[in-house]
Structures are given as C-alpha cells and as structure tokens.
Design an enzyme around this catalytic site. Structure first.
Site, PDB file in Angstrom:
ATOM      1  N   HIS A  20     106.634  66.124 109.248  1.00 42.55           N
ATOM      2  CA  HIS A  20     107.613  66.401 109.811  1.00 42.55           C
ATOM      3  C   HIS A  20     108.761  65.780 110.655  1.00 42.55           C
ATOM      4  CE1 HIS A  20     109.825  70.772 110.975  1.00 42.55           C
ATOM      5  NE2 HIS A  20     109.973  69.803 110.120  1.00 42.55           N
ATOM      6  N   ASP A  28     119.332  52.093  96.566  1.00 41.87           N
ATOM      7  CA  ASP A  28     119.502  51.279  95.263  1.00 41.87           C
ATOM      8  C   ASP A  28     119.298  50.064  95.332  1.00 41.87           C
ATOM      9  OD1 ASP A  28     122.302  49.692  96.880  1.00 41.87           O
ATOM     10  OD2 ASP A  28     123.746  51.205  96.320  1.00 41.87           O
ATOM     11  N   HIS A  98     129.200  55.718 104.769  1.00 39.78           N
ATOM     12  CA  HIS A  98     128.736  54.692 104.890  1.00 39.78           C
ATOM     13  C   HIS A  98     127.653  53.898 104.999  1.00 39.78           C
ATOM     14  CE1 HIS A  98     126.725  52.291 101.457  1.00 39.78           C
ATOM     15  NE2 HIS A  98     127.155  51.159 101.800  1.00 39.78           N
ATOM     16  N   TYR A 120     126.927  54.260  95.760  1.00 44.29           N
ATOM     17  CA  TYR A 120     126.402  54.858  96.261  1.00 44.29           C
ATOM     18  C   TYR A 120     125.414  56.204  96.781  1.00 44.29           C
ATOM     19  CZ  TYR A 120     130.881  53.405  98.545  1.00 44.29           C
ATOM     20  OH  TYR A 120     132.011  51.771  98.954  1.00 44.29           O
ATOM     21  N   ASN A 122     122.399  56.412  98.272  1.00 47.95           N
ATOM     22  CA  ASN A 122     121.247  56.123  99.037  1.00 47.95           C
ATOM     23  C   ASN A 122     121.492  57.367  99.513  1.00 47.95           C
ATOM     24  OD1 ASN A 122     121.130  52.897  98.822  1.00 47.95           O
ATOM     25  ND2 ASN A 122     123.232  52.870  98.655  1.00 47.95           N
TER      26      ASN A 122
END
Length: 133
Positions: A20, A28, A98, A120, A122
């Site tokens: 948890h 990518d 990013h 983008y 990710n």
C-alpha cells in the site's frame, strides 16, 4: 506455468511485491529512469508494446488509489488523458510539471518502459489495497 495475466516474470514479481502506497511508473520509450530504480524494459520498437496494452495488463493485476501525470498531457495528448481517466475513474489525480514528474520518479519502486512514442504519457501510480479497509 501461469495461465493468464502478466507472464513477464520480472514484472509479475514486482507487482506481487507492491505494498500500500508504493509508487511505480509506466513510461514511454524515452523517459529517463533514475539510477537505482529497477526497470522492466518491455520496449521492442516504436509503438511496441503500446502504452495502453501495458496499462491494461498492469491494471488487471493491481489496485491503484492515485496517480500523477505531467500537466502537459492536457494539451499535448488529450486522447491518452481521456483513456487514463476512463481506466482510473475513482483514483485521486495529481498534475505536476513534466520536470517535477522526472524528479518524483526518483521515489518509485520500479518503472515499466513501453514502446510508446506519444507526448507525455508517463504516469506514476500509487498502489492501493485490494480489500475493503
């Protein structure tokens, strides 16, 4: 022999080891993964495997309570953002730059590299619990 689900031994083991609140990433083909972070490199060539293929497989075996994306995805990759929101409708969402996502990737347990070549995609996922709390 495992009959269904993820058959990549490395990835299956890492998913089984999640606890948890552990963080992990689906990335990518070009995302720099920090030294010391275990990498499951599934990328074969541009587009293989796709982000969606990997995400679908991973979500079939994990409970995700939250995720973090680069805010740039809103403008640069809205179709993929819609897919992510559809797949994780109840998860908490954090949007950061990013640059900040790259920094945050230093805290992940492992990363899965796809052949994705879109802007983008990710995502850092936070493991939830698979039983009622």
């Amino acid at each position: 022999m495992k009959k269904r689900g993820i058959i990549n031994a490395q990835l299956a083991g890492l998913i089984a080891g999640l606890g948890h609140k552990d963080l992990f990433m689906i990335a990518d083909g070009g995302m720099p993964i920090p030294k010391g972070v275990e990498l499951v490199d599934l990328a074969l060539c541009g587009g293989v495997p796709t982000y969606r293929q990997v995400m679908d497989a991973v979500l079939g075996e994990t409970e995700v309570e939250a995720y973090t994306l680069a805010e740039e995805i809103v403008e640069k990759n809205p179709k993929l953002l819609a897919y992510i929101r559809e797949k994780l409708p109840d998860a908490d969402v954090e949007m950061i730059s990013h640059v900040e996502l790259k920094k945050m990737s230093g805290d992940i347990k492992f990363a899965v590299r796809t052949g994705e070549f879109t802007p983008y995609p990710n995502i850092i996922l936070r493991a939830g619990v698979a039983f009622p709390a």
